[in-house]
Design a protein around this motif. Structure first.
Motif, mmCIF file in Angstrom:
data_model
loop_
_atom_site.group_PDB
_atom_site.id
_atom_site.type_symbol
_atom_site.label_atom_id
_atom_site.label_comp_id
_atom_site.label_asym_id
_atom_site.label_seq_id
_atom_site.Cartn_x
_atom_site.Cartn_y
_atom_site.Cartn_z
ATOM 1 N N SER A 174 0.828 -1.205 0.000
ATOM 2 C CA SER A 174 0.000 0.000 0.000
ATOM 3 C C SER A 174 0.863 1.257 0.000
ATOM 4 N N THR A 209 5.568 4.393 -5.580
ATOM 5 C CA THR A 209 4.876 5.484 -6.286
ATOM 6 C C THR A 209 5.856 6.425 -6.985
ATOM 7 N N GLU A 235 -2.601 -5.483 -7.967
ATOM 8 C CA GLU A 235 -2.803 -4.549 -9.085
ATOM 9 C C GLU A 235 -3.894 -3.532 -8.773
ATOM 10 N N THR A 236 -4.927 -3.971 -8.074
ATOM 11 C CA THR A 236 -6.011 -3.047 -7.698
ATOM 12 C C THR A 236 -5.480 -1.987 -6.727
ATOM 13 N N GLN A 237 -4.689 -2.445 -5.751
ATOM 14 C CA GLN A 237 -4.101 -1.511 -4.783
ATOM 15 C C GLN A 237 -3.156 -0.539 -5.485
ATOM 16 N N LYS A 255 -3.206 0.463 -8.557
ATOM 17 C CA LYS A 255 -3.960 1.420 -9.370
ATOM 18 C C LYS A 255 -4.530 2.527 -8.493
ATOM 19 N N THR A 256 -5.014 2.151 -7.301
ATOM 20 C CA THR A 256 -5.579 3.136 -6.370
ATOM 21 C C THR A 256 -4.519 4.122 -5.889
ATOM 22 N N ASP A 257 -3.304 3.579 -5.599
ATOM 23 C CA ASP A 257 -2.220 4.401 -5.028
ATOM 24 C C ASP A 257 -1.365 5.087 -6.084
ATOM 25 N N GLY A 258 -1.516 4.683 -7.333
ATOM 26 C CA GLY A 258 -0.648 5.205 -8.386
ATOM 27 C C GLY A 258 0.741 4.595 -8.335
ATOM 28 N N SER A 259 0.818 3.355 -7.897
ATOM 29 C CA SER A 259 2.106 2.668 -7.764
ATOM 30 C C SER A 259 2.571 2.103 -9.096
#
Length: 432
Positions: free
Chosen positions: A380, A384, A417-419, A421-425
């Motif tokens: 998480s 980034t 991958e979902t995490q 995408k949310t964090d912009g990683s």
């Protein structure tokens, strides 16, 4: 009246003349003595220093307090020994240390610094308080407090163990622990200087009898140096030992150590982690360096199993290593905002990975995970920034009858991958 004045002048003149004669004689004697030394000792092979038994703490070391014998050869090649004049050698230190049990006096020739000798003397202080700390015979072993704030353990036999609330010297201003009698059997130093605002350090080594140093120097904010722990060959537990203190270097850990939970937690001045190369039994390092914001390097033995929160919020570390059989990495590197490189694979033994790399925004390179558990929030806010992180992921855990390894692996990939995408990683996952 005039005769009296003349008589007075006469005596003054006589006194002046006598004084000049004495000065001339002394100077001649001095140079003759130096000449005799130079003439008799053509070659100095070594010197021998003999100090007094003790000196007062803080006093200047004067030449008359020390005897120096020079040994060598005369002009005929015969061995001779002469007392050496003080203007031809240097004494270090210039004064007796303010604190300590004993100290070394070194004398070095000015003309040849390779010729030197040393002697050891005690530091003399005034005793002010005695604490009886023997386990079976309280008076047989004592803690002695001196007028300069030094404390020493004197006597023989087993030492009593204390809780954090009943340390006998808790309310006294102990500045240094300077000596522990070799005949003293101290197994526990738990809480000895817990929360002291003035304690500055343990000058003596950790005895080989000590097994436990739990919160020994907890919150000692005037203490910036750790003692020599390598002599504590039986030391097993340093839980919270230096937590909240002002130590700068973690020192060297002894090989028998098993537990270092919160050992250096919140040591804001700590720059260098303790050298753990000798540690082959150290398994628990939970929160060991958590909150050490100035820490610039790490030292994690391969024996470590529990690394929960070990380097959490260590803002300045850039590289970490993962032990081969670690089981718990929960919050291990969370908040390490400078971390870029992880050395070693995450093994299948590691079943606790929650928030392990949370907010490690510069994490990059390749990281292989032999996964046997979920990866909930593991990355998480990670990766980034920087060049991006590539995760080589394989499933090596058990599966239920209704699941296949491929199904579990697919769900793990989707979660990461979902995490991301949310964090912009910038995270790429490759299924191994």
């Amino acid at each position: 009246m005039r005769k009296q004045k003349n008589k007075k002048k006469h005596w003054i003149l006589v006194c002046v003349v006598l004084l000049l004669v004495i000065i001339v004689v002394c100077v001649l004697f001095y140079f003759q003595a130096r000449s005799a030394v130079g003439e008799n000792l053509q070659k100095i092979t070594h010197i021998t220093v003999t100090a007094n038994d003790s000196y007062k703490a803080g006093e200047a070391l004067k030449p008359e307090y020390i005897k120096v014998i020079a040994q060598g050869l005369d002009k005929d090649g015969n061995e001779i020994a002469l007392e050496f004049p003080s203007d031809q050698y240097m004494i270090t230190p210039a004064q007796v240390p303010e604190h300590g049990h004993d100290f070394e006096i070194t004398v070095t020739l000015i003309s040849d610094e390779s010729v030197s000798d040393s002697d050891t003397a005690l530091i003399n202080r005034e005793e002010t308080l005695h604490y009886n700390i023997g386990r079976t015979d309280p008076e047989q072993l004592q803690a002695v407090l001196y007028d300069n704030g030094d404390m020493e353990i004197v006597g023989s036999g087993e030492a009593k163990k204390f809780s954090s609330s009943d340390i006998p010297w808790r309310s006294d201003n102990i500045l240094y622990l300077t000596w522990i009698d070799p005949d003293a059997e101290v197994e526990s130093m738990d809480y000895w200087f817990y929360g002291s605002e003035v304690f500055a350090g343990m000058i003596c080594q950790v005895p080989d009898t000590v097994l436990s140093m739990v919160q020994t120097f907890y919150q000692c904010k005037a203490m910036n140096l750790v003692p020599d722990m390598t002599t504590g060959v039986n030391l097993e537990d340093i839980t919270g030992c230096y937590s909240g203190s002002a130590v700068i270097d973690g020192g060297v850990l002894p090989g028998n150590l098993r537990i270092a939970e919160e050992a250096y937690k919140d040591c804001k001045a700590l720059v260098h982690a303790a050298n753990a190369e000798a540690c082959v039994r150290l398994t628990n390092m939970k929160n060991c360096y958590s909150g050490c914001s100035a820490l610039a390097d790490t030292s994690t033995p391969d024996s470590a199993i529990n690394l929960e929160g070990v380097y959490q919020n260590c803002l300045n570390i850039k590289e970490v290593s993962v032990p081969s059989k670690v089981e718990n990495l929960t919050f291990a590197f969370s908040g390490c905002t400078s971390l870029t490189t992880v050395n070693g694979d995450i093994p299948a033994t590691c079943i606790y990975l929650s928030s392990a790399f949370k907010d490690c925004k510069f994490l990059s390179g390749d990281l292989k995970i032999h996964c046997a558990a979920t990866l909930s929030g593991t990355f998480s806010g990670a990766a980034t920034n920087g060049g991006g992180l590539t995760i080589l992921l394989s499933w090596e855990g058990q599966t239920a009858a209704y699941q296949t390894p491929e199904d579990i692996l697919a769900s793990l990939v989707e979660a990461i991958e979902t995490q991301a995408k949310t964090d912009g990683s910038n995270i790429t996952i490759i299924q191994a």
